[in-house]
Design an enzyme around this catalytic site. Structure first.
Site, PDB file in Angstrom:
ATOM      1  N   HIS A  64       0.839  -1.206   0.000  1.00  0.00           N
ATOM      2  CA  HIS A  64       0.000   0.000   0.000  1.00  0.00           C
ATOM      3  C   HIS A  64       0.874   1.257   0.000  1.00  0.00           C
ATOM      4  CE1 HIS A  64      -3.814  -2.227   1.512  1.00  0.00           C
ATOM      5  NE2 HIS A  64      -3.765  -2.168   0.191  1.00  0.00           N
ATOM      6  N   ASP A  66       0.896   4.161   1.361  1.00  0.00           N
ATOM      7  CA  ASP A  66       1.350   4.863   2.567  1.00  0.00           C
ATOM      8  C   ASP A  66       2.505   4.137   3.254  1.00  0.00           C
ATOM      9  OD1 ASP A  66      -0.662   2.926   3.155  1.00  0.00           O
ATOM     10  OD2 ASP A  66      -1.032   3.804   5.121  1.00  0.00           O
TER      11      ASP A  66
END
Lengths: 347, 347
Positions: A64, A66
């Site tokens: 992901h 982030d």
């Protein structure tokens, strides 16, 4: 052994918290390891003494954004700043393919050796003062925890035993202490392990990626001193949001940490809805996370904030040291103001 | 019309300057356009009133990381913050492929409409209060300048002519002013363009990507009020570095701006070797750039810094307004300190 938090927000950055990145550094070494590299991790590093040129290994927990959008920029800046040292990247295969696509499509030339190791349960690396293993978690995409066990602990001689066995002192003492087996003039062979012991017990830290099932870490946390785990929500908010994001609540992590007998628990990766200073009545405070965790865990509990450095001492106790960005601005020799002073920060 | 600098460093971020990103916003609108999106552009925006939710269009000048590594994170955060409005992306084809690879490999789901327009010399877009065209530059990879011409300027009635032609006042005056042609009861058809004029001349700004040949912008800068151009080095350093990076010196840009008769010139994208506060004897100061440019250009000259907002007024004069991050912290109503006060910042 020092752990520095470079990003403690989940999903999106806020003015107070960047997205995920955690540095871990062995005692007495400038080399260090980075777990996750959210966007602007290299910017956060500019406010710390951690040098990207001394970074030995980057470990990404999952794909992901982030947790990995800062990787291309960090690697590019290492290149532009003249890095020649090799760098190891441990990550899911998809992260390597992402990086390869970025390198190809954005005209990025990395000339220092970049070694990729696809993460799996058999991973075992000796690097940067740690033995690192990987442990699968439960999230929307494959996610991993990394376990860092300290290596290279200086040995002490078991003088009592040496005396008991009538072994006279000499150069072979230094060899035994350095881990070498020696043969005495009388033909006796002395095994280093039998006549030495570690100066302290190896410290072990587990740094987990996004995960809705902390119990998966039972094995990884056996004998560990500190678990760093996401606590995206409180239990009430997690139930309101539903299980789909596959994150943990403070309660869930705290219950696990208590059952695993962990002495130190560090929570991070907080939903941006939890504010450090709740101003309006409907604002949620980060203290809700602390309060909920405390109800289920009585060990040393910490809530990470960006730029905070913690030490795990030789007795396996975690201590807050300082906020590297804020405390940096204090003038040396100047009396600490309340704002800039390192404060005791644990319950 | 406001221009805000979100990143003014070339290649790598420093503690003072982030990598490239420039916002341009029409007068009296919260919608805005972004030229380039280096890593941590979304972080910079957190310190400004510019809302990513009101961003209408992103234009990338070229595919180097310091101009586009912030794009995936910005788009992801728009998604996580509930954006539903469409967003237009203008960029070289390679940037779109880069973005597609990131989206696919990092499990990024963008559900708001994202329209890609491949940049080329025929580009002509009417969006966010601007007519935008693109102009090729000279760099290591294909690089572009974007020209923003103000649209939607309110019209004024040519009352003298209306009177001269004996046209009585009435509702048709408002129609003419709104740009509509009207038919009078007596059968006469009045053309709006013949009876109105723009309240002010359309303002035009050219924002260029990396480029070693400013003269390529001759056509784009015809009638333009402001050129924003990289000045990575001074001429001496450019000659020392050699032509390979394909950047411009202050001298090169200033000479072009003078020859093109530009009233306002904004330099940006400075090599990190130029410091705001040179401390050691061997440090290079950003003032070297200013000094060199001033030798060859006598118009309104500015050196951009992060978070600085400038206004291009209706007379086509560029003015420094404030540093959005620094001046934000001043308490409203409180007397400005020297440090926080907006200062006149031009030569």
């Amino acid at each position: 052994m020092q752990i520095t938090f470079l990003g403690t927000s989940s999903g999106v950055p806020s003015r107070q918290r960047n997205v995920s990145a955690t540095a871990i550094q062995p005692e007495k070494s400038r080399h260090w390891a980075l777990v996750d590299c959210g966007e602007a991790t290299q910017h956060q590093l500019l406010h710390t003494p951690l040098s990207p040129q001394k970074l030995s290994i980057v470990l990404i927990t999952h794909r992901h954004g982030d947790h990995c959008y800062g990787l291309p920029g960090l690697l590019a800046s290492c290149q532009l700043n003249g890095r020649t040292e090799p760098l190891t990247l441990v990550a899911p295969e998809a992260v390597w393919r992402y990086l390869q696509a970025v390198i190809e499509l954005t005209d990025l030339h990395i000339t220092y050796p970049l070694q990729f190791v696809a993460v799996n349960s058999a991973l075992s690396l000796n690097i940067a003062g740690f033995r690192i293993t990987a442990h699968p978690l439960s999230h929307r995409v494959p996610s991993w925890a990394y376990r860092f066990e300290e290596t290279g602990i200086p040995k002490k001689l078991n003088l009592a035993r040496l005396k008991e066995d009538g072994i006279p002192s000499g150069h072979h003492y230094a060899c035994l202490q350095a881990g070498e087996d020696v043969e005495l003039p009388d033909g006796r062979v002395l095994n280093s392990a039998e006549y030495t012991f570690d100066s302290w017990s190896a410290r072990t830290v587990v740094i987990a990626g996004d995960n809705d099932t902390p119990e998966l870490l039972s094995e990884a946390c056996r004998g560990a001193d500190l678990l760093v785990h996401e606590s995206t929500y409180t239990q009430e908010v997690l139930e309101h949001v539903g299980p789909e994001p596959q994150h943990s609540s403070a309660e869930r992590v705290a219950r696990f940490a208590a059952s695993a007998g962990l002495r130190n628990l560090m929570l991070t990766h907080f939903s941006p809805r939890y504010l450090k200073k709740a101003r309006k009545k409907r604002d949620r405070s980060i203290e809700e996370i602390r309060h909920e965790a405390r109800l289920h865990y009585s060990g040393r509990l910490f809530l990470a904030e960006d730029f905070e450095a913690y030490v795990l001492d030789r007795n396996g106790r975690c201590h807050y040291v300082q906020n590297l960005k804020r405390d940096h601005h204090r003038q040396p020799g100047k009396q600490s103001s309340t704002r800039g002073a390192p404060v005791k920060k644990e319950e």
